[in-house]
Motif scaffolding. Structure first.
Motif, PDB file in Angstrom:
ATOM      1  N   PRO A 111       0.923  -1.742  -0.486  1.00  0.00           N
ATOM      2  CA  PRO A 111      -0.042  -0.178   0.077  1.00  0.00           C
ATOM      3  C   PRO A 111       1.132   1.255  -0.109  1.00  0.00           C
ATOM      4  O   PRO A 111       0.602   2.332  -0.730  1.00  0.00           O
ATOM      5  N   VAL A 112       2.231   1.023   0.782  1.00  0.00           N
ATOM      6  CA  VAL A 112       2.613   2.309   0.679  1.00  0.00           C
ATOM      7  C   VAL A 112       3.621   2.587  -0.174  1.00  0.00           C
ATOM      8  O   VAL A 112       3.410   3.270  -0.885  1.00  0.00           O
ATOM      9  N   PHE A 113       3.894   1.858  -1.599  1.00  0.00           N
ATOM     10  CA  PHE A 113       4.577   2.297  -2.563  1.00  0.00           C
ATOM     11  C   PHE A 113       3.004   2.763  -3.527  1.00  0.00           C
ATOM     12  O   PHE A 113       3.702   3.173  -4.548  1.00  0.00           O
ATOM     13  N   PHE A 114       1.881   2.258  -3.681  1.00  0.00           N
ATOM     14  CA  PHE A 114       1.380   2.207  -4.333  1.00  0.00           C
ATOM     15  C   PHE A 114       0.755   3.620  -4.266  1.00  0.00           C
ATOM     16  O   PHE A 114       0.362   4.637  -5.093  1.00  0.00           O
ATOM     17  N   LEU A 115       0.694   4.099  -3.053  1.00  0.00           N
ATOM     18  CA  LEU A 115       0.747   5.538  -2.421  1.00  0.00           C
ATOM     19  C   LEU A 115       1.726   6.999  -3.088  1.00  0.00           C
ATOM     20  O   LEU A 115       1.240   8.177  -3.305  1.00  0.00           O
TER      21      LEU A 115
END
Length: 259
Positions: free
Chosen positions: A34-38
């Motif tokens: 999720p952090v990479f997506f954000l």
């Protein structure tokens, strides 16, 4: 005779005993992805998107953050509600061991759901902290957003646990769930752009997903734009899904465990 809640907490304790020794294997899927997506979508693509009415006047990264919180909860719910459930019945067979004690199948099912709740809350809290460090959290509303995100995750997890309790094979039945439900839901349920931008014929498909309701709630909470009846409607839908899914999970655990 165990108290019902003591039995459920013993189920949670067994899950925690495993998790505290193997948590490193879940870091990428539950937190880093999720952090990479954000970062990629919020700061990469988002650098090309100007604040507008579609983003509520916010930068795209700020607009995306609460929705990603809900999307991450739903995605993590999918992971926690499929293969781990099948494993408990077929591979590790821990559910059979639990029901050889005074713990009932219904308590195993509800204890498993309680564990998923704690997992979603923890991973969501870590993600919210990372978002705060990145500067895309606008205020304390993110705490309420986290509550709504976990609710959306549980609304997806409970029916999926019920389904997973009926799977007899090697887990191939889960592939359509990830390909044709989780992925399209993440892309089209309002995470990256408002559902109003979809063709009219597609919008009802987004409206029935728990992620759309979760996204509407998390964004409203993050930007303190809460309206009573919309909030009640979204929460009621998610709670009904959770309740129905939980009841079906209990029934299917009882059937499979022979009680």
């Amino acid at each position: 005779m165990l108290h019902p809640w003591q039995a459920r907490l013993l189920v949670v304790e067994s899950m925690w005993t495993w998790y505290r020794r193997n948590w490193r294997a879940t870091v990428v899927s539950t937190v880093l992805t999720p952090v990479f997506f954000l970062v990629a979508m919020g700061f990469g693509l988002g650098s090309q998107i100007q604040p507008s009415g579609l983003t509520g006047g916010q930068s795209y990264a700020v607009y995306l953050m609460p929705a990603m919180l809900a999307a991450a909860a739903v995605q993590n719910a999918a992971g926690e509600s499929t293969f781990p459930i099948l494993s408990g019945f077929k591979w590790s067979r821990v559910y059979w061991g639990m029901t050889a004690t005074p713990i009932t199948p219904a308590q195993v099912a509800t204890g498993q759901l309680l564990w998923i709740f704690f997992r979603l809350a923890f991973s969501g809290a870590v993600f919210a902290i990372v978002g705060t460090v990145l500067g895309v959290v606008t205020g304390l509303g993110i705490i309420l957003s986290l509550v709504f995100a976990v609710l959306a995750g549980m609304a997806f997890a409970a029916p999926l646990v019920a389904f997973a309790a009926t799977v007899e094979g090697e887990g191939t039945a889960f592939s359509p769930v990830f390909r044709f439900i989780v992925l399209p839901m993440t892309l089209l349920a309002g995470t990256f752009f408002p559902v109003t931008e979809l063709p009219a014929v597609v919008r009802p498909l987004a409206w029935i997903t728990p992620l759309w309701h979760g996204t509407e709630l998390t964004r409203a909470a993050a930007f303190w734009d809460l309206e009573f009846w919309p909030v009640v409607g979204h929460m009621a839908y998610l709670l009904v899904l959770t309740g129905i899914g939980g009841a079906l999970a209990v029934r299917n655990f009882r059937r499979r465990l022979g009680v």
